[in-house]
Design a protein around this motif. Structure first.
Motif, mmCIF file in Angstrom:
data_model
loop_
_atom_site.group_PDB
_atom_site.id
_atom_site.type_symbol
_atom_site.label_atom_id
_atom_site.label_comp_id
_atom_site.label_asym_id
_atom_site.label_seq_id
_atom_site.Cartn_x
_atom_site.Cartn_y
_atom_site.Cartn_z
ATOM 1 N N TRP A 174 0.850 -1.192 0.000
ATOM 2 C CA TRP A 174 0.000 0.000 0.000
ATOM 3 C C TRP A 174 0.884 1.239 0.000
ATOM 4 O O TRP A 174 1.780 1.368 0.846
ATOM 5 C CB TRP A 174 -0.897 0.053 1.243
ATOM 6 C CG TRP A 174 -2.150 -0.749 1.114
ATOM 7 C CD1 TRP A 174 -2.497 -1.845 1.834
ATOM 8 C CD2 TRP A 174 -3.245 -0.480 0.215
ATOM 9 N NE1 TRP A 174 -3.738 -2.301 1.432
ATOM 10 C CE2 TRP A 174 -4.216 -1.488 0.440
ATOM 11 C CE3 TRP A 174 -3.490 0.486 -0.766
ATOM 12 C CZ2 TRP A 174 -5.413 -1.535 -0.264
ATOM 13 C CZ3 TRP A 174 -4.673 0.429 -1.482
ATOM 14 C CH2 TRP A 174 -5.627 -0.570 -1.228
ATOM 15 N N PHE A 227 1.918 -5.722 3.349
ATOM 16 C CA PHE A 227 1.104 -6.598 4.197
ATOM 17 C C PHE A 227 1.141 -8.023 3.634
ATOM 18 O O PHE A 227 1.408 -8.230 2.449
ATOM 19 C CB PHE A 227 -0.347 -6.090 4.259
ATOM 20 C CG PHE A 227 -1.025 -6.072 2.912
ATOM 21 C CD1 PHE A 227 -0.907 -4.965 2.071
ATOM 22 C CD2 PHE A 227 -1.759 -7.162 2.465
ATOM 23 C CE1 PHE A 227 -1.507 -4.954 0.813
ATOM 24 C CE2 PHE A 227 -2.367 -7.161 1.209
ATOM 25 C CZ PHE A 227 -2.245 -6.053 0.388
ATOM 26 N N GLY A 280 -3.484 -10.232 5.709
ATOM 27 C CA GLY A 280 -3.679 -8.781 5.762
ATOM 28 C C GLY A 280 -2.852 -8.082 6.831
ATOM 29 O O GLY A 280 -2.947 -6.871 7.010
ATOM 30 N N PRO A 287 0.126 -6.189 8.503
ATOM 31 C CA PRO A 287 1.230 -5.374 7.970
ATOM 32 C C PRO A 287 2.570 -5.882 8.485
ATOM 33 O O PRO A 287 2.722 -6.094 9.685
ATOM 34 C CB PRO A 287 0.935 -3.969 8.513
ATOM 35 C CG PRO A 287 0.114 -4.189 9.734
ATOM 36 C CD PRO A 287 -0.649 -5.476 9.526
ATOM 37 N N ALA A 346 -6.558 2.366 3.948
ATOM 38 C CA ALA A 346 -5.474 1.375 4.079
ATOM 39 C C ALA A 346 -4.104 1.995 3.787
ATOM 40 O O ALA A 346 -3.126 1.701 4.475
ATOM 41 C CB ALA A 346 -5.737 0.207 3.126
ATOM 42 N N TRP A 347 -4.039 2.882 2.786
ATOM 43 C CA TRP A 347 -2.745 3.451 2.412
ATOM 44 C C TRP A 347 -2.214 4.443 3.450
ATOM 45 O O TRP A 347 -1.035 4.739 3.474
ATOM 46 C CB TRP A 347 -2.811 4.120 1.036
ATOM 47 C CG TRP A 347 -3.999 5.031 0.857
ATOM 48 C CD1 TRP A 347 -4.084 6.332 1.259
ATOM 49 C CD2 TRP A 347 -5.256 4.702 0.250
ATOM 50 N NE1 TRP A 347 -5.322 6.830 0.935
ATOM 51 C CE2 TRP A 347 -6.055 5.863 0.317
ATOM 52 C CE3 TRP A 347 -5.772 3.541 -0.350
ATOM 53 C CZ2 TRP A 347 -7.363 5.901 -0.184
ATOM 54 C CZ3 TRP A 347 -7.061 3.585 -0.849
ATOM 55 C CH2 TRP A 347 -7.846 4.745 -0.757
ATOM 56 N N CYS A 404 -1.135 1.525 6.683
ATOM 57 C CA CYS A 404 -0.392 0.260 6.548
ATOM 58 C C CYS A 404 1.085 0.397 6.959
ATOM 59 O O CYS A 404 1.567 -0.351 7.812
ATOM 60 C CB CYS A 404 -0.508 -0.264 5.117
ATOM 61 S SG CYS A 404 0.307 -1.844 4.858
ATOM 62 N N HIS A 412 1.603 1.345 10.630
ATOM 63 C CA HIS A 412 1.150 0.225 11.443
ATOM 64 C C HIS A 412 2.246 -0.840 11.562
ATOM 65 O O HIS A 412 2.510 -1.364 12.654
ATOM 66 C CB HIS A 412 -0.131 -0.354 10.818
ATOM 67 C CG HIS A 412 -0.830 -1.372 11.647
ATOM 68 N ND1 HIS A 412 -2.066 -1.857 11.321
ATOM 69 C CD2 HIS A 412 -0.475 -2.035 12.777
ATOM 70 C CE1 HIS A 412 -2.447 -2.751 12.220
ATOM 71 N NE2 HIS A 412 -1.498 -2.887 13.108
ATOM 72 N N TYR A 418 -5.287 -5.416 6.000
ATOM 73 C CA TYR A 418 -5.137 -4.617 4.778
ATOM 74 C C TYR A 418 -5.439 -5.354 3.479
ATOM 75 O O TYR A 418 -5.136 -4.862 2.402
ATOM 76 C CB TYR A 418 -3.704 -4.045 4.752
ATOM 77 C CG TYR A 418 -3.510 -3.091 5.905
ATOM 78 C CD1 TYR A 418 -3.876 -1.759 5.778
ATOM 79 C CD2 TYR A 418 -3.051 -3.534 7.141
ATOM 80 C CE1 TYR A 418 -3.765 -0.887 6.843
ATOM 81 C CE2 TYR A 418 -2.934 -2.672 8.223
ATOM 82 C CZ TYR A 418 -3.300 -1.346 8.061
ATOM 83 O OH TYR A 418 -3.203 -0.479 9.127
ATOM 84 N N HIS A 419 -6.046 -6.529 3.573
ATOM 85 C CA HIS A 419 -6.222 -7.329 2.347
ATOM 86 C C HIS A 419 -7.667 -7.449 1.904
ATOM 87 O O HIS A 419 -7.937 -7.995 0.843
ATOM 88 C CB HIS A 419 -5.635 -8.732 2.554
ATOM 89 C CG HIS A 419 -6.327 -9.522 3.633
ATOM 90 N ND1 HIS A 419 -6.797 -8.949 4.799
ATOM 91 C CD2 HIS A 419 -6.613 -10.845 3.719
ATOM 92 C CE1 HIS A 419 -7.332 -9.889 5.555
ATOM 93 N NE2 HIS A 419 -7.242 -11.039 4.918
ATOM 94 N N TRP A 462 -11.663 0.830 0.954
ATOM 95 C CA TRP A 462 -10.445 0.653 1.754
ATOM 96 C C TRP A 462 -10.383 1.578 2.957
ATOM 97 O O TRP A 462 -9.327 1.781 3.534
ATOM 98 C CB TRP A 462 -9.225 0.843 0.852
ATOM 99 C CG TRP A 462 -9.196 -0.174 -0.235
ATOM 100 C CD1 TRP A 462 -9.503 0.007 -1.550
ATOM 101 C CD2 TRP A 462 -8.895 -1.565 -0.087
ATOM 102 N NE1 TRP A 462 -9.403 -1.177 -2.229
ATOM 103 C CE2 TRP A 462 -9.027 -2.159 -1.358
ATOM 104 C CE3 TRP A 462 -8.520 -2.373 1.002
ATOM 105 C CZ2 TRP A 462 -8.808 -3.518 -1.567
ATOM 106 C CZ3 TRP A 462 -8.291 -3.718 0.793
ATOM 107 C CH2 TRP A 462 -8.430 -4.275 -0.489
ATOM 108 N N ASN A 471 -10.680 2.815 6.706
ATOM 109 C CA ASN A 471 -10.629 2.260 8.066
ATOM 110 C C ASN A 471 -11.915 2.746 8.738
ATOM 111 O O ASN A 471 -11.941 3.736 9.462
ATOM 112 C CB ASN A 471 -9.383 2.759 8.805
ATOM 113 C CG ASN A 471 -8.094 2.264 8.163
ATOM 114 O OD1 ASN A 471 -8.015 1.126 7.705
ATOM 115 N ND2 ASN A 471 -7.089 3.117 8.110
#
Ligand code: 2IP
Ligand code: CA
Ligand code: CA
Length: 382
Positions: free
Chosen positions: A155, A193, A198, A200, A300-301, A304, A307, A341-342, A354, A356
């Motif tokens: 990501w 990830f 998923g 990271p 997600a971007w 990730c 994280h 993240y998947h 995507w 959160n």
């Protein structure tokens, strides 16, 4: 598989170069800050140049990681980012922004988007995109995260905190080490990830505008990385010492109730900062003990890469609503599940897939996570 972490750092360095170039070179800077309005708007290209800068950075990362000879072909098709690389050209058609085989090819593609009067801007960008990055960091090359590229997805947030990147305030005074806004909060985020779970596992945060060289006045950057896979925990940062009570960093979008509840944890008044990535970085650096976001405004971007670094330091990022739900329902008192993240959200389109969506809490020390959740649970009358 060693070499992948070094490659992620190298692409983040090139991305940071492009970000700095856009602010330092007159032809690019003028495009970056041009706010086209009225009939002039869209006359040339429908999206702004700032979007082009983001798209280009993302494509450079994709190219350097997955396409270039000698890199990681297993990653192809698994490198995702915030931006779509479809761009409207000067005539209203579609151009796919990508990195060409040569600087000339790339410049020609960029010219199609920018229009012929911006040849110099296209050339400057193309040169930087094709320049090789050498890392002086020998430690990196030897790090083996113990996971093969074929198991990973990526990501990218090519520039997080775009608003601050454009506004470009340079000398925003820090409050207890945290910049409340300005260029410092514009970051490049590259995270990996595990495709199957998923989780990271690798993260790079690059700060293109960390500080100005006092002599040359040029911006100097720095980067941070982390590995968290199996039992492996490696990080360029050391875990920060925990404060007895957590101090939180928040978005200015956070309401009075959340501000109040978290400000009374005993760690001091909340700190405020721009940029989701920057606030996550503040936690990794120990400038704050937790970043709490009660809204679905990150993706997600955004999370990730930071994280992965927080996990490498022994912490993590959990979904706020999910954690409060678990707390409410009692039962198993284990730590709440972390963000993954998947999996796109069902029934959503575009970037919302995507998001959160349940907000988040980022932490290094689990006792701070628990304190934050207890305070927010109480606020909700649990
Ligand atoms: C944004 C950016 C914003 C942030 C938002 C992110 O990403 O980091 O600053 O809001 O959550 O999605 P805030 O500053 O209130 O935390 P981008 O700049 O990439 O759109
Ligand atoms: Ca972002
Ligand atoms: Ca962005």
């Amino acid at each position: 598989m060693s070499g992948l972490l070094a490659a992620l750092v190298a692409v983040s360095q090139k991305a940071a170069e492009v970000a700095r170039l856009c602010r330092a070179e007159e032809p690019l800077f003028r495009l970056l800050v041009a706010e086209k309005t009225g009939p002039e708007r869209n006359a040339r290209f429908l999206q702004d140049f700032k979007t082009l800068a983001d798209v280009l950075i993302q494509e450079v990362i994709k190219h350097d990681l997955g396409t270039q000879v000698g890199t990681f072909p297993e990653l192809r098709g698994h490198i995702h980012g915030e931006e779509s690389n479809e761009f409207r050209d000067a005539e209203g058609g579609t151009v796919t922004v990508r990195v060409g085989a040569t600087p000339g090819d790339t410049a020609a593609l960029l010219l199609a988007v920018l229009g012929p009067e911006h040849a110099r801007a296209a050339e400057l960008l193309a040169q930087t995109v094709h320049r090789e990055v050498t890392l002086g960091d020998t430690e990196l090359a030897g790090i083996d995260p113990g996971v093969s590229p074929g198991e990973l997805g990526i990501w990218i947030d090519p520039i997080d905190s775009t608003n601050e990147f454009i506004a470009g305030r340079e000398d925003v005074a820090a409050v207890d080490g945290v910049a409340p806004g300005g260029l410092r909060s514009a970051l490049v985020l590259v995270g990996a990830f595990e495709r199957s779970t998923g989780v990271p596992v690798l993260g790079v945060i690059n700060e293109p505008f960390f500080q100005r060289d006092p002599q040359s006045r040029r911006w100097q950057g720095r980067y941070h990385w982390g590995v968290a896979h199996g039992d492996t925990r490696l990080c360029s940062l050391s875990p920060p010492a925990p404060r007895p009570c957590p101090r939180v960093v928040l978005s200015r979008a956070e309401g009075a109730a959340v501000r109040g509840a978290l400000g009374s944890l005993g760690g001091g008044p909340p700190l405020f900062a721009a940029g989701a990535g920057y606030k996550l970085l503040c936690v990794a650096l120990g400038l704050a003990d937790a970043f709490v976001l009660s809204q679905a405004t990150t993706f997600a971007w955004d999370s990730c890469a930071p994280h992965a670094i927080l996990r490498a330091l022994g912490g993590g990022v959990v979904a706020l609503e999910g954690a409060l739900r678990a707390q409410r329902e009692g039962g198993d008192t284990g730590d709440p599940p972390e963000l993954v993240y998947h999996r796109p959200r069902e029934g959503r389109a575009g970037p919302e897939r995507w998001a959160n969506s349940e907000g988040l809490v980022a932490f290094v020390h689990p006792q701070h996570l628990r304190a934050v959740l207890a305070a927010l649970g109480e606020l909700r009358g649990l």
